[in-house]
Design an enzyme around this catalytic site. Structure first.
Site, PDB file in Angstrom:
ATOM      1  N   SER A 254      15.433 -71.488 102.237  1.00 52.93           N
ATOM      2  CA  SER A 254      14.464 -70.624 101.551  1.00 52.93           C
ATOM      3  C   SER A 254      15.199 -69.763 100.528  1.00 52.93           C
ATOM      4  CB  SER A 254      13.732 -69.748 102.558  1.00 52.93           C
ATOM      5  OG  SER A 254      14.645 -68.809 103.091  1.00 52.93           O
ATOM      6  N   LYS A 255      14.411 -68.977  99.814  1.00 53.68           N
ATOM      7  CA  LYS A 255      14.959 -68.211  98.680  1.00 53.68           C
ATOM      8  C   LYS A 255      16.149 -67.343  99.043  1.00 53.68           C
ATOM      9  CE  LYS A 255      11.483 -68.167  95.178  1.00 53.68           C
ATOM     10  NZ  LYS A 255      10.050 -67.978  95.225  1.00 53.68           N
ATOM     11  N   ARG A 256      16.182 -66.871 100.299  1.00 57.00           N
ATOM     12  CA  ARG A 256      17.305 -65.976 100.608  1.00 57.00           C
ATOM     13  C   ARG A 256      18.639 -66.718 100.612  1.00 57.00           C
ATOM     14  NH1 ARG A 256      17.813 -65.741 106.650  1.00 57.00           N
ATOM     15  NH2 ARG A 256      16.253 -67.255 107.304  1.00 57.00           N
ATOM     16  N   GLY A 258      19.432 -68.845  98.201  1.00 56.19           N
ATOM     17  CA  GLY A 258      19.784 -69.094  96.802  1.00 56.19           C
ATOM     18  C   GLY A 258      18.598 -69.754  96.117  1.00 56.19           C
TER      19      GLY A 258
END
Ligand code: GLU
Length: 483
Positions: A254-256, A258
């Site tokens: 997920s976005k956390r 990268g």
């Protein structure tokens, strides 16, 4: 050609292409193309609340950029279209009614309030089958009163449903655990659970390739095939894509972790070919070869279901970077320049020889977004200290360097033919004349103009990059600072 394999990619247009979705598209495409089959793109946009404008274009563009070309789909056409589900609503209604007639589905008039009351305190609740056995009269009455309704799939009360997934093996489900899921919603739109089955059948899909989040709901889909009397497709569920957490554990990418969308990776300077090559290996490995670099044609030639893994694959940004740097190195000069020059020209003053600078960076960057940092010493005059002039190997000291710079400055002012060869010869002659190591002279000049110890390219290459005026001005400043 009834034996021809046919696969599809069926994304929901959510606005961006998650790397996991791109991998699904790639594997689905490769499975088909490795066997000379057909590949379909189908847009699953029946969840009207989640629609994002322009999202279908993002999907199409991504497939185009990655070389995943489809034989049937939006814009391309084909005999089984339309390929956008919201344009197929009457088809789903017709097939749902067919199952109502055969007793595999039924009208449900339960109000949202009633359904809400079935939920437990965690907000989880199934459907209790309230409308399963309404009489024909009750149904007629409700319909004539204009009561909103959904159509539900009637699950068997007992027994089990099983299928064999080509990656995960046999999946068995107790029918008692299956809820009577909604096929057509009150707004007339079908649910994914229903319409993808209708479409996969009508479009002749032989292998359904998708993420393993659908592994355990697939028995319900199998029951739909059975209810229609259709042949079930083969199922190929893919392992999850994970990201590395800071604490060393892994969790769903997920976005956390990268950038997770194809476009974000491209914006970060990754080449589509490198992204495709890297994600091809995230859950699949070729048989009988340690090959790591694959063109799309090589992937098509090597891909097989046997190479797919059940275990989650971990997305490693460092590994992607490495792939990207190798791909950048292999880029022919004109293609490299096409990407690097606009960035360099944007960053640098007009007098900077950006073509030469780009050349120096060609083998030194692992993504185009690194250019900005790499050329900071060109776009500004960095803070520096005298100890940069001290170098053991070349036996240089700040004092020695100052002398070298003072000697060379007037000679450089005289140069009319400002290029690497002339400048190199000049500094070489000077070092011979002074009985200095050429390395010492190069060191002094390089540090003075770059104002940092490690640089892409040597002294005279950098002088060519800076041009005469800027080089002279930087050396003047360096001499002053060495006072
Ligand atoms: N629209 C579904 C998704 O994006 C497709 C799943 C499937 O391939 O069947 O998750």
């Amino acid at each position: 050609m009834s034996n021809t394999i046919k696969t599809r990619f069926a994304p929901s247009p959510t606005g961006y292409m998650h790397i996991g979705n791109l991998r699904t598209a790639l594997y689905s495409y490769l499975l088909s193309k490795s066997q000379g089959g057909k590949f379909i793109l189908r847009i699953e946009d029946t969840d009207q609340e989640r629609l994002v404008e322009g999202a279908t274009d993002v999907i199409i563009k991504t497939l185009e950029m990655t070389g995943i070309d489809y034989d049937e789909g939006p814009g391309v056409g084909g005999e089984n279209g339309p390929y956008i589900q919201s344009e197929r609503l009457p088809i789903y209604k017709e097939y749902a009614e067919q199952l109502v007639k055969s007793g595999h589905a039924y009208y449900c008039f339960c109000t949202p309030e009633r359904l809400e009351s079935l939920k437990d305190d965690k907000g989880i609740g199934g459907y209790d089958g309230h409308c399963r056995d309404l009489s024909a009269e009750e149904i007629e009455k409700n319909l004539s009163e204009g009561k909103p309704y959904v159509i539900r799939q009637r699950m068997p009360d007992e027994g089990t449903t099983s299928y064999v997934d080509l990656v995960y093996g046999e999946v068995v489900m107790d029918n008692s655990e299956l809820r009577d899921q909604i096929m057509i919603k009150a707004d007339g739109y079908p649910t994914y659970n229903f319409c993808h089955v209708v479409d996969d059948h009508l479009m002749g899909v032989t292998h359904v390739v998708r993420g393993n989040e659908y592994l355990t709901s697939t028995p319900k889909y199998c029951l739909l095939y059975d209810a229609f009397g259709w042949e079930r497709p083969n199922y190929v569920h893919l392992p999850l894509l994970m990201g590395k957490d800071e604490d060393g554990n892994v969790s769903k990418l997920s976005k956390r972790h990268g950038a997770v969308s194809f476009q974000d990776l491209v914006n970060d300077g990754y080449l589509p070919e490198a992204i495709v090559n890297y994600i091809a290996l995230l859950g699949w490995c070729p048989k009988d070869t340690n090959q790591e670099f694959f063109t799309m044609d090589e992937l098509k030639a090597n891909f097989s279901i046997e190479g797919l893994s059940k275990s989650p694959a971990v997305f490693d940004y460092e590994k992607l970077k490495w792939f990207n740097s190798e791909y950048i190195k292999k880029l022919p000069d004109d293609e490299y320049n096409e990407k690097a020059l606009p960035i360099l020209n944007e960053l640098c003053e007009d007098y900077i020889n950006t073509r030469k600078l780009g050349e120096l960076l060609h083998t030194r960057i692992s993504s185009f977004s690194e250019i900005k940092d790499q050329v900071r010493f060109v776009t500004s005059r960095l803070e520096m200290t005298d100890d940069l002039y001290t170098n053991k190997k070349n036996k240089t000291t700040p004092e020695l360097c100052k002398g070298i710079l003072e000697d060379c400055l007037p000679k450089l002012r005289e140069v009319s033919d400002w290029n690497n060869d002339t400048l190199f010869a000049l500094l070489k002659d000077y070092s011979a004349e002074k009985e200095l190591k050429a390395g010492a002279v190069m060191w002094a000049v390089r540090v003075a103009i770059a104002r940092q110890g490690i640089t892409p390219g040597g002294a005279t290459e950098l002088m060519e990059v800076f041009g005469k005026d800027e080089t002279v001005s930087r050396i003047e400043q360096a001499i002053n600072e060495l006072q």
